[in-house]
Write a protein that holds these residues in place. Structure first.
Motif, PDB file in Angstrom:
ATOM      1  N   ARG A   1     -18.296 -18.641 -27.850  1.00 22.28           N
ATOM      2  CA  ARG A   1     -17.498 -19.594 -27.867  1.00 22.28           C
ATOM      3  C   ARG A   1     -18.112 -20.675 -28.618  1.00 22.28           C
ATOM      4  NH1 ARG A   1     -13.634 -17.705 -27.806  1.00 22.28           N
ATOM      5  NH2 ARG A   1     -12.969 -19.482 -27.559  1.00 22.28           N
ATOM      6  N   LYS A   2     -19.316 -20.813 -29.387  1.00 26.76           N
ATOM      7  CA  LYS A   2     -20.047 -21.183 -29.957  1.00 26.76           C
ATOM      8  C   LYS A   2     -20.049 -21.097 -31.470  1.00 26.76           C
ATOM      9  CE  LYS A   2     -23.391 -25.006 -27.043  1.00 26.76           C
ATOM     10  NZ  LYS A   2     -24.355 -24.909 -26.958  1.00 26.76           N
ATOM     11  N   LEU A   3     -19.888 -20.186 -31.543  1.00 23.05           N
ATOM     12  CA  LEU A   3     -20.163 -18.822 -32.992  1.00 23.05           C
ATOM     13  C   LEU A   3     -18.087 -18.895 -33.408  1.00 23.05           C
ATOM     14  CD1 LEU A   3     -22.705 -16.442 -31.977  1.00 23.05           C
ATOM     15  CD2 LEU A   3     -22.662 -18.417 -33.466  1.00 23.05           C
ATOM     16  N   VAL A   4     -17.554 -18.966 -32.385  1.00 25.92           N
ATOM     17  CA  VAL A   4     -15.766 -18.025 -33.710  1.00 25.92           C
ATOM     18  C   VAL A   4     -15.749 -19.263 -34.661  1.00 25.92           C
ATOM     19  CG1 VAL A   4     -13.380 -18.994 -32.581  1.00 25.92           C
ATOM     20  CG2 VAL A   4     -15.120 -18.169 -30.929  1.00 25.92           C
ATOM     21  N   GLY A   5     -15.037 -18.511 -35.293  1.00 29.40           N
ATOM     22  CA  GLY A   5     -14.765 -19.429 -36.487  1.00 29.40           C
ATOM     23  C   GLY A   5     -16.388 -19.228 -37.255  1.00 29.40           C
ATOM     24  N   GLY A   6     -17.399 -18.724 -37.277  1.00 28.80           N
ATOM     25  CA  GLY A   6     -18.412 -19.876 -37.559  1.00 28.80           C
ATOM     26  C   GLY A   6     -19.101 -17.928 -38.543  1.00 28.80           C
ATOM     27  N   PRO A   7     -20.322 -17.869 -38.389  1.00 27.69           N
ATOM     28  CA  PRO A   7     -21.975 -16.498 -38.580  1.00 27.69           C
ATOM     29  C   PRO A   7     -21.307 -15.768 -37.493  1.00 27.69           C
ATOM     30  CG  PRO A   7     -22.897 -18.099 -37.836  1.00 27.69           C
ATOM     31  CD  PRO A   7     -21.861 -18.507 -37.946  1.00 27.69           C
ATOM     32  N   TYR A   8     -21.433 -14.090 -38.515  1.00 29.04           N
ATOM     33  CA  TYR A   8     -21.331 -13.159 -37.129  1.00 29.04           C
ATOM     34  C   TYR A   8     -22.814 -13.088 -37.139  1.00 29.04           C
ATOM     35  CZ  TYR A   8     -21.201  -8.152 -36.348  1.00 29.04           C
ATOM     36  OH  TYR A   8     -21.597  -7.637 -35.993  1.00 29.04           O
TER      37      TYR A   8
END
Length: 149
Positions: free
Chosen positions: A97-104
């Motif tokens: 949930r902290k990575l949504v829209g962020g880096p893979y």
């Protein structure tokens, strides 16, 4: 309820094991972990969605023993998934949930959420147990996040 938790843990282990095997190179070294579950392996997803019914995990003593800061884990130290990652030589899993829209993240992600259930929330609401849920992020929701990720 205890049977449900056991089934959830077994399903989580089975799914995680299948994903670990599929992400291993021919030499057998693991490259990533994708984790599903509840508070036993939530590395911060519940906190990332606002921790609506248990906000204490965003402050000390949660995380104090090992991380020296609050991490969103339901523990003052590491979780079992942290020990597994360490043993495999992988970094600790970031919460999805902290990575949504962020880096893979190629080394893996935790989809586990504090209070998650194996059954969908609809079942609990049909049994007039909906208000007892800490989250609506059941196993099927977590698997859905994985499929979209």
């Amino acid at each position: 309820m205890e049977v449900q938790v056991l089934v959830f843990l077994l399903l989580s282990f089975f799914i995680s094991s299948k994903l670990w095997v599929s992400s291993a190179d021919p030499g057998g070294r693991f490259k990533s972990i994708f984790n599903f579950g509840d508070s036993l392996s939530d590395t911060g997803n519940y906190l990332a969605v606002g921790a609506p019914r248990f906000p204490l995990i965003k402050q000390l003593p949660y995380g104090e023993t090992f991380f020296k800061k609050a991490t969103g884990r339901s523990s003052d130290g590491r979780l079992i998934i942290d020990f597994i990652a360490d043993y495999l030589g992988l970094p600790f899993l970031p919460p999805h949930r902290k990575l949504v829209g962020g880096p893979y993240v190629k080394t893996g992600v935790s989809f586990a959420v504090f209070g998650a259930t194996a059954l969908d929330p609809d079942f609990f609401y049909s049994q007039n147990l909906g208000p007892t849920l800490r989250t609506n992020d059941s196993l099927s929701i977590q698997v859905g996040w994985f499929k979209k990720w």
